[in-house]
Design an enzyme around this catalytic site. Sequence first.
Site, mmCIF file in Angstrom:
data_model
loop_
_atom_site.group_PDB
_atom_site.id
_atom_site.type_symbol
_atom_site.label_atom_id
_atom_site.label_comp_id
_atom_site.label_asym_id
_atom_site.label_seq_id
_atom_site.Cartn_x
_atom_site.Cartn_y
_atom_site.Cartn_z
ATOM 1 C CD GLU A 83 16.246 22.087 77.732
ATOM 2 O OE1 GLU A 83 15.965 21.334 78.678
ATOM 3 O OE2 GLU A 83 15.438 22.889 77.246
ATOM 4 C CE1 TYR A 132 10.400 22.670 79.958
ATOM 5 C CE2 TYR A 132 12.551 22.308 78.953
ATOM 6 C CZ TYR A 132 11.458 23.121 79.186
ATOM 7 O OH TYR A 132 11.420 24.368 78.635
ATOM 8 C CG ASP A 177 8.300 25.163 70.554
ATOM 9 O OD1 ASP A 177 8.741 25.438 71.687
ATOM 10 O OD2 ASP A 177 8.664 24.166 69.905
#
Lengths: 273, 408
Positions: A53, A179, A64
Amino acid sequence: MSAPSNRIDSRFARLASERRKALIPFVTAGFPAPEVTVPLMHAMVAAGADLIELGVPFSDPMADGPTIQRASERALANGQTLAKTLAMVEAFRAQDRETPVVLMGYLNPIEAMGWGRFVCEAARVGVDGVLTVDLPPQEAHEPARLLHAAGIAPIFLLAPTSPETRARVVAKLGRGYVYYVSLTGVTGAGHLDVAAVAERLAALRQWVALPIVVGFGVKDAQSAQAIAKVADGVVVGSRLIEAIDADPANAVTAATQLLTPLRAAVDAVAATA
Amino acid sequence: MNAPQPKATAQPYAYPDANGHFGPYGGVFVAETLIPALEALTEAYEAAKDDPAFRAEFEADLKQYVGRPTPIYHAKRWSEALGGAQIYLKREDLNHTGAHKINNCIGQALLARRMGKPRVIAETGAGQHGVATATVAARFGLKCVVYMGAEDVQRQAANVYRMKLLGAEVVPVHSGSKTLKDALNEALRDWVTHVADTFYIIGTVAGPHPYPMMVRDFQAVIGRECLKQMPALVGRQPDYVIACVGGGSNAMGIFYPYLPYESVRLIGVEAAGEGIATGRHAASLTAGRPGVLHGNRTYLLQNEDGQIIETHSISAGLDYPGVGPEHAWLKEIGRAEYVAVTDDEALAAFHDLCRYEGIIPALESSHALAYAAKIAPRLAKDRILLVNLSGRGDKDMHTVAQRAGITL
């Protein structure tokens, strides 16, 4: 509708036939320095990565945590762009035609390039999947159509909080893998409750046939192994960025040293299974 | 009462759609982790807004706690000095906490309580929304954390102290440009981590659906009051409604009820900073282009690669690279016009209002005043400009003094 088969599908098919789980490192393109990224990708494959990734840096990476945000800021300060990231994939592909590469990032840099041009370029350089963190499936119909047509997998997230209805939409639009975000939180946060993850994955598998990989919270061989027991793959991101950041002049060595024992830990699951 | 009355037209304006879209703008662009929280919020808000008990409670607090309705004041001396149109001010600066922000915070805090969330979080730029959130958190007994860019913490020290006095925890954000957008990123991160017990009180008409709609609805009390007050005051609706636009909540609040009144021109005033040509500004609708940030598609200040660029305005509350998606839509359909005025023009209007009217306006609101001052002299004396004076300027003493070379 069946997806055109690509490197991601073949890789997961092979892993399944070998009863192995995928090890998926995440690195930010252009971090710690632009010239490091492609050698780093090759080194990660040599250390056992099944799929890479590659993070496309964004100025406002709101999903994030601080580790990946700092990496993004560094990469942007180094002049990294989406176009340069695509060029890095092209350079990587010159030597590695096997390992799937998934671009992971935020919507706006892609929108700035334009989805049409982006998909065309991504297909040309050998990108296999695209995970756009802030593009949930209900807004993704047109991008998904373009990606499907180009044989690139749109990859979606599912969270501990996602109900069945969300899982079904992801199952319909998504390709490659799903994911699973193992924590309600940002990347690099908190600790992992493996039993809870196992329970959720079992539920999600009723509705999603795609392989399910788990990220957010994988820190060491122990947590990687625990996740590998219940998921089809393990993503390691923040921990890898931290290791590289601790010794940026030796990024390749740092990544190799982190990934090698993770590979062994993940493979030990298959051996004991 | 015999002047011509602009009539509300029959043409319906029904935005956003069920998925939060204002034409191509708005929407829900967040990570999957937040989707269930946003869906629950949308459901709770839809139920609350049709519940007479909720509305009664909201209205009672606006009246008894906030001090509404706020008056409309004829800035007669200033209008005379400018020599043209008559300027009327909607006095949102007279609200409790000194700005329009509290209207929305009361609404969202009531909703937080209704949803059983004991903790509220907020982002703040100038500190006005942070103070308003800390205020309602104290009022309703909720735990409160406010994220604020480290640079804004410096610029707005008094507001930081106010929030602390009100029992809130203020968290300085050191990432990125250390301003409002980074505070927003950090607040979203907090929310995604504590989604079970936390209500995120967004301060403007931006963010993912349902925020742009919900914040607009709570702020629309401003425009609804004006619709009643103007005819009582001058016998008709104004010719122009002018408001500053950062995220755009005070502007949406006053524009929204006026949307059907097609003869009323709606003008949003952005921050041109040191001048659009210098690149040091915060005028997303004037100089940006559409993109996706903070959960919605809207006009953004961004570079060619789609990276969000640093903005500049003398007013912290306008120093934001995006704008509410409904403003993007109103621009596109031509119902509202968007212009920009510079730091210097805003400051000149700030001083004018102090000297002519004895009102110290917020630097944000001074942008709207500056545009009114620009067009008033060109208009006939019987034309009416209604300016949303969205906040008072006490918080800006240091900034203004510093600009004049004075240390307080």
